[in-house]
Motif scaffolding. Structure first.
Motif, PDB file in Angstrom:
ATOM      1  N   ARG A 158      -5.830  -1.081   6.550  1.00  0.00           N
ATOM      2  CA  ARG A 158      -5.296   0.259   6.791  1.00  0.00           C
ATOM      3  C   ARG A 158      -3.774   0.217   6.789  1.00  0.00           C
ATOM      4  O   ARG A 158      -3.171  -0.687   7.380  1.00  0.00           O
ATOM      5  CB  ARG A 158      -5.767   0.811   8.149  1.00  0.00           C
ATOM      6  N   LEU A 159      -3.174   1.205   6.142  1.00  0.00           N
ATOM      7  CA  LEU A 159      -1.729   1.394   6.241  1.00  0.00           C
ATOM      8  C   LEU A 159      -1.494   2.413   7.345  1.00  0.00           C
ATOM      9  O   LEU A 159      -1.834   3.594   7.215  1.00  0.00           O
ATOM     10  CB  LEU A 159      -1.150   1.887   4.918  1.00  0.00           C
ATOM     11  N   VAL A 160      -0.929   1.942   8.469  1.00  0.00           N
ATOM     12  CA  VAL A 160      -0.785   2.763   9.666  1.00  0.00           C
ATOM     13  C   VAL A 160       0.681   3.107   9.880  1.00  0.00           C
ATOM     14  O   VAL A 160       1.565   2.253   9.729  1.00  0.00           O
ATOM     15  CB  VAL A 160      -1.343   2.016  10.902  1.00  0.00           C
ATOM     16  N   ALA A 161       0.944   4.351  10.241  1.00  0.00           N
ATOM     17  CA  ALA A 161       2.287   4.826  10.559  1.00  0.00           C
ATOM     18  C   ALA A 161       2.376   5.088  12.056  1.00  0.00           C
ATOM     19  O   ALA A 161       1.506   5.750  12.632  1.00  0.00           O
ATOM     20  CB  ALA A 161       2.614   6.095   9.783  1.00  0.00           C
ATOM     21  N   LEU A 162       3.436   4.558  12.689  1.00  0.00           N
ATOM     22  CA  LEU A 162       3.686   4.786  14.118  1.00  0.00           C
ATOM     23  C   LEU A 162       4.976   5.563  14.267  1.00  0.00           C
ATOM     24  O   LEU A 162       6.034   5.120  13.796  1.00  0.00           O
ATOM     25  CB  LEU A 162       3.782   3.458  14.864  1.00  0.00           C
ATOM     26  N   ASP A 163       4.893   6.728  14.899  1.00  0.00           N
ATOM     27  CA  ASP A 163       6.088   7.521  15.184  1.00  0.00           C
ATOM     28  C   ASP A 163       6.736   6.966  16.446  1.00  0.00           C
ATOM     29  O   ASP A 163       6.162   7.040  17.537  1.00  0.00           O
ATOM     30  CB  ASP A 163       5.713   8.993  15.379  1.00  0.00           C
ATOM     31  N   LEU A 164       7.916   6.350  16.304  1.00  0.00           N
ATOM     32  CA  LEU A 164       8.518   5.630  17.420  1.00  0.00           C
ATOM     33  C   LEU A 164       8.872   6.517  18.611  1.00  0.00           C
ATOM     34  O   LEU A 164       8.626   6.126  19.760  1.00  0.00           O
ATOM     35  CB  LEU A 164       9.754   4.877  16.924  1.00  0.00           C
ATOM     36  N   PRO A 165       9.433   7.714  18.446  1.00  0.00           N
ATOM     37  CA  PRO A 165       9.784   8.519  19.624  1.00  0.00           C
ATOM     38  C   PRO A 165       8.577   8.978  20.437  1.00  0.00           C
ATOM     39  O   PRO A 165       8.646   9.075  21.665  1.00  0.00           O
ATOM     40  CB  PRO A 165      10.536   9.714  19.027  1.00  0.00           C
ATOM     41  N   THR A 166       7.445   9.254  19.772  1.00  0.00           N
ATOM     42  CA  THR A 166       6.295   9.800  20.495  1.00  0.00           C
ATOM     43  C   THR A 166       5.178   8.784  20.713  1.00  0.00           C
ATOM     44  O   THR A 166       4.310   8.997  21.569  1.00  0.00           O
ATOM     45  CB  THR A 166       5.710  11.007  19.733  1.00  0.00           C
TER      46      THR A 166
END
Length: 427
Positions: A279-287
């Motif tokens: 899986r290519l996962v994206a993590l939004d750092l501020p939230t």
């Protein structure tokens, strides 16, 4: 014999004073003199406070000064890749290669071997120097720091710095298990660098001196990278931490699985990683929120991705597909890099839709500013994908097991192989 001619005996010092003198003398010895025999005998650079001292700061210079090319690990080349590509030269080094080489500002390659030796090859393929670094080789790629120092952590737990000419600049024991030193360090803009060894994070100054150390609850994996709030760390549980000394590491979120090869920072706030190989996962750092951009339907994914100028994430699948995925998770392009499959024999056989499936991972791709993509497949097929999607093959089998593809000059690209083969591709 008369009393005035009697020989004088030297005064006997009390045993306690004698021992104290030895302790004081040992305290004055340089730290490098106390290194184990396996580590090179070296001294950190001395600074004379009575004379001006120049400290070089800023981003390290070079075509590939670190694994994945820059502090954010974008895989984006500052120079154009060769298209079409052809083989310019080939070298077979004594000793295997497990870690990605570096390319300095001259296009020279710095290569850590599986034996405890570091080799520099010139842009013409000739060996510039070879340095033995004790009895322990580094397990992770080295980095080039702001002043040109080649910094690495050996498998004996020693932070080692070499000059561009191959001299030893410093050797500092970190007091940790070296066999856990398989995370790529991060060069800082002030000339220092950060290393991760197991559950320890260590920040070192440009002269190799330790200036901060902290423990984290989980083992670091992949590579350290520069984030908006300090050094970003990915761990084997999927946690993402940010560390800026003298503060404590701060948890930003979780990727939800193992990011074995680390992550890449897309823009100012989004961390991308291939998790569990599927899986290519994206993590939004501020939230701290996550989203899946590519699922497991495409099979195994070779990461981390490269980030194009428009923010498109580019990566390969085990089936030989080159994928471009935008920020919304939509496919920007899909290109087959392998030959079409041969006709299956009577009774069936095993082949993927776009060719035989190679279960071995391929090195992560690199991309230049124009959008050309350099690749090497696990089976040895190497080349460059043009801006128009055309595939230029430089070699059907550049070597048996490529482990890294890096830019190494204007329209030049190097492929390093596990058996010690290094191939330079040029236009």
């Amino acid at each position: 014999m008369s009393a005035d001619r009697a020989p004088r005996r030297a005064p006997r010092w009390p045993r306690r004073s004698w021992r104290a003198g030895l302790v004081a003398a040992a305290a004055l010895l340089p730290a490098a003199a106390l290194l184990p025999v396996a580590a090179p005998l070296a001294f950190a650079d001395a600074v004379d406070t009575s004379r001006p001292h120049t400290v070089i700061v800023g981003a390290p210079r070079g075509f590939a000064p670190s694994e994945r090319l820059d502090a954010r690990r974008t895989g984006r080349s500052p120079s154009p890749l060769p298209s079409p590509a052809r083989e310019a030269w080939r070298r077979q080094l004594r000793g295997g290669i497990d870690a990605a080489p570096l390319a300095d500002a001259r296009g020279d390659l710095v290569i850590a071997l599986t034996v405890p030796e570091i080799v520099k090859l010139g842009s013409d393929g000739r060996e510039r120097w070879r340095v033995r670094i004790g009895n322990s080789a580094p397990l992770a790629p080295a980095v080039i720091t702001s002043d040109g120092t080649i910094a690495m952590i050996t498998s004996s737990g020693v932070a080692l710095g070499l000059t561009p000419a191959g001299g030893v600049r410093f050797a500092v024991p970190l007091g940790v298990r070296g066999r856990d030193a398989d995370v790529t360090p991060l060069a800082l803009d002030d000339g220092g660098f950060v290393a991760a060894v197991g559950r320890s994070l260590v920040e070192l100054a440009a002269d190799g001196g330790v200036r901060a150390r902290v423990e984290i609850p989980d083992r670091a994996v992949g590579a350290l990278l520069a984030g908006p709030e300090g050094t970003l760390v990915t761990t084997e549980s999927g946690a993402v931490l940010a560390w800026r000394p003298p503060g404590a590491p701060r948890r930003l979120g979780s990727l939800g699985g193992l990011p074995r090869h680390g992550a890449v920072l897309e823009g100012a706030r989004t961390l991308l990683a291939v998790v569990d190989g599927r899986r290519l996962v994206a993590l939004d750092l501020p939230t701290g929120t996550t989203s899946v951009r590519v699922g497991s339907a495409l099979g195994m994914l070779d990461g981390p991705p490269a980030i194009g100028a428009g923010g498109t994430a580019v990566l390969m699948t085990s089936a030989g597909l080159l994928l471009g995925v935008d920020g919304s998770g939509d496919e920007a392009f899909r290109i087959a890099l392998d030959r079409p499959p041969p006709a299956l024999p009577a009774g069936g056989g095993r082949a993927g839709f776009f060719g035989p499936v190679d279960a071995k991972p391929s090195p992560p791709v690199v991309i230049d500013r124009a959008g050309r993509v350099g690749f090497a497949r696990a089976g040895g097929r190497a080349g460059v994908v043009g801006v128009d999607g055309s595939v230029s093959i430089a070699a059907e089998r550049v070597c048996s097991t490529p482990i890294a593809v890096i830019p190494a000059g204007e329209e030049r690209m190097a492929v390093a192989c596990r058996d010690g083969t290094v191939v330079m591709l040029a236009r």
